[in-house]
Scaffold this motif. Structure first.
Motif, PDB file in Angstrom:
ATOM      1  N   ALA A  55       0.889  -1.167   0.000  1.00 54.59           N
ATOM      2  CA  ALA A  55       0.000   0.000   0.000  1.00 54.59           C
ATOM      3  C   ALA A  55       0.921   1.209   0.000  1.00 54.59           C
ATOM      4  N   LYS A  56       0.864   1.991  -1.074  1.00 56.21           N
ATOM      5  CA  LYS A  56       1.854   3.044  -1.251  1.00 56.21           C
ATOM      6  C   LYS A  56       1.240   4.248  -1.934  1.00 56.21           C
ATOM      7  N   LYS A  57       1.627   5.422  -1.474  1.00 54.77           N
ATOM      8  CA  LYS A  57       1.161   6.649  -2.117  1.00 54.77           C
ATOM      9  C   LYS A  57       1.987   6.916  -3.366  1.00 54.77           C
ATOM     10  N   GLN A  58       1.331   7.266  -4.451  1.00 57.18           N
ATOM     11  CA  GLN A  58       2.027   7.504  -5.711  1.00 57.18           C
ATOM     12  C   GLN A  58       2.869   8.767  -5.625  1.00 57.18           C
ATOM     13  N   PRO A  59       4.007   8.805  -6.336  1.00 63.42           N
ATOM     14  CA  PRO A  59       4.941   9.945  -6.198  1.00 63.42           C
ATOM     15  C   PRO A  59       4.475  11.218  -6.893  1.00 63.42           C
ATOM     16  N   VAL A  60       3.492  11.135  -7.794  1.00 65.45           N
ATOM     17  CA  VAL A  60       3.001  12.311  -8.512  1.00 65.45           C
ATOM     18  C   VAL A  60       1.480  12.344  -8.435  1.00 65.45           C
ATOM     19  N   VAL A  61       0.911  13.506  -8.741  1.00 68.57           N
ATOM     20  CA  VAL A  61      -0.542  13.663  -8.759  1.00 68.57           C
ATOM     21  C   VAL A  61      -1.067  13.166 -10.098  1.00 68.57           C
ATOM     22  N   SER A  62      -2.051  12.289 -10.054  1.00 69.45           N
ATOM     23  CA  SER A  62      -2.672  11.768 -11.274  1.00 69.45           C
ATOM     24  C   SER A  62      -3.824  12.682 -11.691  1.00 69.45           C
ATOM     25  N   LYS A  63      -3.899  12.974 -12.990  1.00 60.81           N
ATOM     26  CA  LYS A  63      -4.898  13.910 -13.494  1.00 60.81           C
ATOM     27  C   LYS A  63      -6.267  13.255 -13.698  1.00 60.81           C
ATOM     28  N   SER A  64      -6.305  11.944 -13.643  1.00 56.35           N
ATOM     29  CA  SER A  64      -7.581  11.244 -13.821  1.00 56.35           C
ATOM     30  C   SER A  64      -7.530   9.923 -13.080  1.00 56.35           C
ATOM     31  N   ASN A  65      -8.709   9.344 -12.882  1.00 57.62           N
ATOM     32  CA  ASN A  65      -8.779   8.036 -12.232  1.00 57.62           C
ATOM     33  C   ASN A  65      -8.104   6.977 -13.088  1.00 57.62           C
ATOM     34  N   THR A  66      -8.233   7.104 -14.410  1.00 56.57           N
ATOM     35  CA  THR A  66      -7.589   6.147 -15.317  1.00 56.57           C
ATOM     36  C   THR A  66      -6.075   6.189 -15.169  1.00 56.57           C
ATOM     37  N   GLU A  67      -5.534   7.400 -15.079  1.00 59.02           N
ATOM     38  CA  GLU A  67      -4.080   7.521 -14.922  1.00 59.02           C
ATOM     39  C   GLU A  67      -3.619   6.911 -13.608  1.00 59.02           C
ATOM     40  N   ALA A  68      -4.356   7.153 -12.525  1.00 54.94           N
ATOM     41  CA  ALA A  68      -3.993   6.587 -11.225  1.00 54.94           C
ATOM     42  C   ALA A  68      -4.032   5.063 -11.276  1.00 54.94           C
ATOM     43  N   GLU A  69      -5.071   4.508 -11.880  1.00 56.12           N
ATOM     44  CA  GLU A  69      -5.196   3.062 -11.990  1.00 56.12           C
ATOM     45  C   GLU A  69      -4.099   2.480 -12.884  1.00 56.12           C
ATOM     46  N   TYR A  70      -3.761   3.210 -13.951  1.00 55.06           N
ATOM     47  CA  TYR A  70      -2.759   2.685 -14.874  1.00 55.06           C
ATOM     48  C   TYR A  70      -1.369   2.694 -14.248  1.00 55.06           C
ATOM     49  N   ARG A  71      -1.055   3.727 -13.475  1.00 52.99           N
ATOM     50  CA  ARG A  71       0.228   3.740 -12.772  1.00 52.99           C
ATOM     51  C   ARG A  71       0.315   2.560 -11.794  1.00 52.99           C
ATOM     52  N   CYS A  72      -0.786   2.275 -11.136  1.00 52.42           N
ATOM     53  CA  CYS A  72      -0.834   1.128 -10.237  1.00 52.42           C
ATOM     54  C   CYS A  72      -0.666  -0.171 -11.022  1.00 52.42           C
ATOM     55  N   LEU A  73      -1.257  -0.222 -12.198  1.00 51.66           N
ATOM     56  CA  LEU A  73      -1.136  -1.393 -13.061  1.00 51.66           C
ATOM     57  C   LEU A  73       0.316  -1.610 -13.481  1.00 51.66           C
ATOM     58  N   ALA A  74       1.024  -0.523 -13.789  1.00 46.56           N
ATOM     59  CA  ALA A  74       2.433  -0.636 -14.160  1.00 46.56           C
ATOM     60  C   ALA A  74       3.275  -1.135 -12.991  1.00 46.56           C
ATOM     61  N   LEU A  75       2.957  -0.669 -11.785  1.00 48.78           N
ATOM     62  CA  LEU A  75       3.706  -1.091 -10.609  1.00 48.78           C
ATOM     63  C   LEU A  75       3.543  -2.583 -10.341  1.00 48.78           C
ATOM     64  N   VAL A  76       2.311  -3.081 -10.393  1.00 47.76           N
ATOM     65  CA  VAL A  76       2.086  -4.495 -10.123  1.00 47.76           C
ATOM     66  C   VAL A  76       2.597  -5.356 -11.266  1.00 47.76           C
ATOM     67  N   THR A  77       2.627  -4.830 -12.495  1.00 48.04           N
ATOM     68  CA  THR A  77       3.197  -5.571 -13.616  1.00 48.04           C
ATOM     69  C   THR A  77       4.686  -5.838 -13.388  1.00 48.04           C
ATOM     70  N   ALA A  78       5.406  -4.811 -12.920  1.00 48.47           N
ATOM     71  CA  ALA A  78       6.827  -4.995 -12.616  1.00 48.47           C
ATOM     72  C   ALA A  78       7.028  -6.025 -11.510  1.00 48.47           C
ATOM     73  N   LYS A  79       6.161  -5.984 -10.496  1.00 48.02           N
ATOM     74  CA  LYS A  79       6.277  -6.939  -9.392  1.00 48.02           C
ATOM     75  C   LYS A  79       6.000  -8.368  -9.870  1.00 48.02           C
ATOM     76  N   VAL A  80       4.967  -8.541 -10.683  1.00 47.12           N
ATOM     77  CA  VAL A  80       4.627  -9.866 -11.205  1.00 47.12           C
ATOM     78  C   VAL A  80       5.747 -10.395 -12.085  1.00 47.12           C
ATOM     79  N   TYR A  81       6.327  -9.527 -12.892  1.00 52.16           N
ATOM     80  CA  TYR A  81       7.419  -9.953 -13.765  1.00 52.16           C
ATOM     81  C   TYR A  81       8.622 -10.400 -12.951  1.00 52.16           C
ATOM     82  N   TRP A  82       8.896  -9.691 -11.856  1.00 48.79           N
ATOM     83  CA  TRP A  82      10.005 -10.076 -10.967  1.00 48.79           C
ATOM     84  C   TRP A  82       9.729 -11.447 -10.325  1.00 48.79           C
ATOM     85  N   LEU A  83       8.505 -11.655  -9.854  1.00 51.69           N
ATOM     86  CA  LEU A  83       8.161 -12.938  -9.247  1.00 51.69           C
ATOM     87  C   LEU A  83       8.200 -14.069 -10.276  1.00 51.69           C
TER      88      LEU A  83
END
Length: 517
Positions: free
Chosen positions: A370-398
């Motif tokens: 559970a982590k606060k994003q480092p920048v302000v997202s201009k839309s809900n889609t952008e916030a969700e997509y940044r989260c999607l990118a973060l979990v994609t990197a984690k899944v790829y590492w696992l």
């Protein structure tokens, strides 16, 4: 003290010499500690001769000090696989681990108090091997152990160098190192005695048997399941802050509440708040259910207020209610499923979004955040997509970790997201022109989707398990999400002969049964 001193001499830790001119001399002291069992009884008394590392000078007494430690997701992954394949899990104990590290620098230390040489009382100790308290001691120990394991056929993992792998024909062994705590699991029961015998040639090491207690985590296991909890750690901390008698709560935070730096009056002394939040961070090793609440508390360590302290005590009240809860692992399908969610502009102070995710191997929760994003997202889609990118990197590492463990997946990992626009953005190129501000995340996720390394699917918000990492919930909703993560009371098959710590802190049986439901 005499036993420790004799161990130092036997290990040839130092040799006496006259004090060299223009050379820094490091002081030392004796440190005493009582080591206890999970039930609180005394296991043994420990004494350490510790160097005063703050006397050391950079570039003279030490150079590099960084030492690797195993990542928590790696530990959970290996334990989950051991449960999946019903492999035994052994724990090794190393006596005076840091004393085995070989020093590359010239370090001089005063003689231990009470054990000065009567013939050369003014001589100093020239250290040949590391000693507790030296800044480079963890690094020297890890390097010595790594070289020994390499000579026995182990190879360090490329994704987590504190994990050592042994593959020979159909025999596999995994060894985890966290400073001087070592865990070994293998599919060949004859390998563990052979490994122990080999390591005993260089280190004072013994087999503690099946994994039961490590890093403050209690492990309960039967033939087909494993339960990880920190009941003793939580109980000790509740007693330390004198909150063992407070009223328990069913949820760690209030539904819909957000902490602000402007709430309440500043604490006169924030020390206790910081100690409490630090302890809660450690509890999240096995308690994903408090990850969001602890993340909120950590954002106000610099200037905590009375409101923040009240929120911290609410988390402690919740832990009192669920003191015996922990991660439950059981065999299942070898598939990777990840859940990600975002609470758009949720922070009342800077309007940054909170990102939450959880990754499962079968039904077993391996990684979460559970982590606060480092920048302000201009839309809900952008916030969700940044989260999607973060979990994609984690899944790829696992996934890379699983490849090194010679575990193949029958299907690509699946990431479950409840935002349709973010899913379309990951697969539809016409969105690119309108999303230049998230171009890096866009290309990263798109590449993994096109290569079929991951699959992104939609699920309704009501079933989004990562929702617990982004906001507060009602008690019923919170208990529902917690149960889906298999953070629960140990089942009856694991409670036989084990005294429950909840007997020391009263908890309503009705509430516990309701939470389990």
């Amino acid at each position: 003290m005499d036993s420790e001193f004799q161990a130092l001499l036997k290990n040839q830790t130092w040799s006496l010499c006259p004090p060299p001119s223009r050379q820094n001399i490091v002081r030392n002291k004796w440190v005493f500690k009582i080591k206890r069992r999970p039930n609180g009884s005394i296991e043994r008394y420990k004494t350490r001769l510790v160097a005063k590392g703050f006397d050391q000078q950079d570039g003279i007494d030490f150079h590099e000090t960084f030492s690797l430690v195993i990542k928590p997701p790696t530990v959970r992954m290996v334990l989950a696989l051991a449960v999946q394949f019903n492999w035994p899990i052994h724990q090794f104990d190393v006596s005076n681990a840091f004393l085995h590290g070989i020093l590359e620098e010239d370090v001089y230390m005063t003689q231990p108090k009470g054990f000065e040489d009567v013939q050369f009382p003014h001589h100093v100790c020239k250290l040949h091997k590391s000693i507790y308290g030296l800044k480079q001691a963890p690094r020297a120990w890890f390097h010595r152990l790594s070289m020994t394991l390499f000579n026995h056929g182990f190879a360090p993992s490329q994704v987590d160098p504190s994990l050592f792998l042994y593959h020979k024909d159909t025999m596999h062994a995994f060894l985890l190192v966290y400073v001087d705590d070592i865990i070994v699991t293998t599919n060949d029961s004859t390998f563990v005695p052979q490994l122990l015998q080999f390591l005993q040639q260089d280190f004072a090491m013994k087999n503690l048997g099946s994994l039961s207690y490590f890093l403050g985590i209690e492990a309960l296991r039967d033939h087909n399941s494993l339960h990880l909890r920190q009941a003793k750690y939580i109980l000790d901390f509740l007693n330390r802050v004198k909150l063992a008698g407070v009223k328990p709560y069913r949820a760690p935070c209030v539904s819909g509440s957000k902490l602000s730096r402007l709430d309440g009056e500043p604490l006169a002394d924030p020390t206790e708040y910081r100690h409490t939040v630090g302890a809660l961070q450690y509890v999240t090793l096995t308690r994903s259910d408090i990850a969001y609440s602890v993340n909120q508390l950590c954002q106000h360590l610099q200037s905590p207020t009375e409101v923040h302290w009240t929120a911290a005590k609410r988390v402690l009240r919740y832990l009192k209610h669920t003191i015996d809860f922990g991660l439950f692992y059981a065999p299942g399908s070898i598939t990777v499923n990840a859940y990600c969610d975002s609470d758009w502009v949720g922070d009342p102070d800077d309007r940054r979004s909170t990102c939450g995710n959880g990754v499962f191997l079968g039904q077993n929760l391996i990684s979460w955040s559970a982590k606060k994003q480092p920048v302000v997202s201009k839309s809900n889609t952008e916030a969700e997509y940044r989260c999607l990118a973060l979990v994609t990197a984690k899944v790829y590492w696992l996934r890379m970790l699983l490849c090194e463990l010679t575990i193949s997946l029958a299907s690509p990992p699946v990431i479950w997201c409840d935002n349709i626009s973010a899913i379309q953005l990951a697969s539809n190129p016409i969105f690119h022109a309108r999303s230049k501000h998230i171009e890096v995340d866009y290309h990263f996720v798109r590449e993994k989707v096109n290569n079929q390394d991951i699959v992104i699917r939609h699920l309704p918000t009501s079933l989004q398990l990562a929702d617990i990492f982004t906001k507060g919930h009602t008690a019923d909703r919170f208990c529902f999400l917690r149960a889906k993560q298999f953070v629960c009371y140990p089942p009856s098959s694991l409670r036989g002969g084990v005294r429950s710590n909840s007997s020391q802190i009263s908890t309503s049986d009705d509430d516990r049964d309701k939470d389990k439901e």
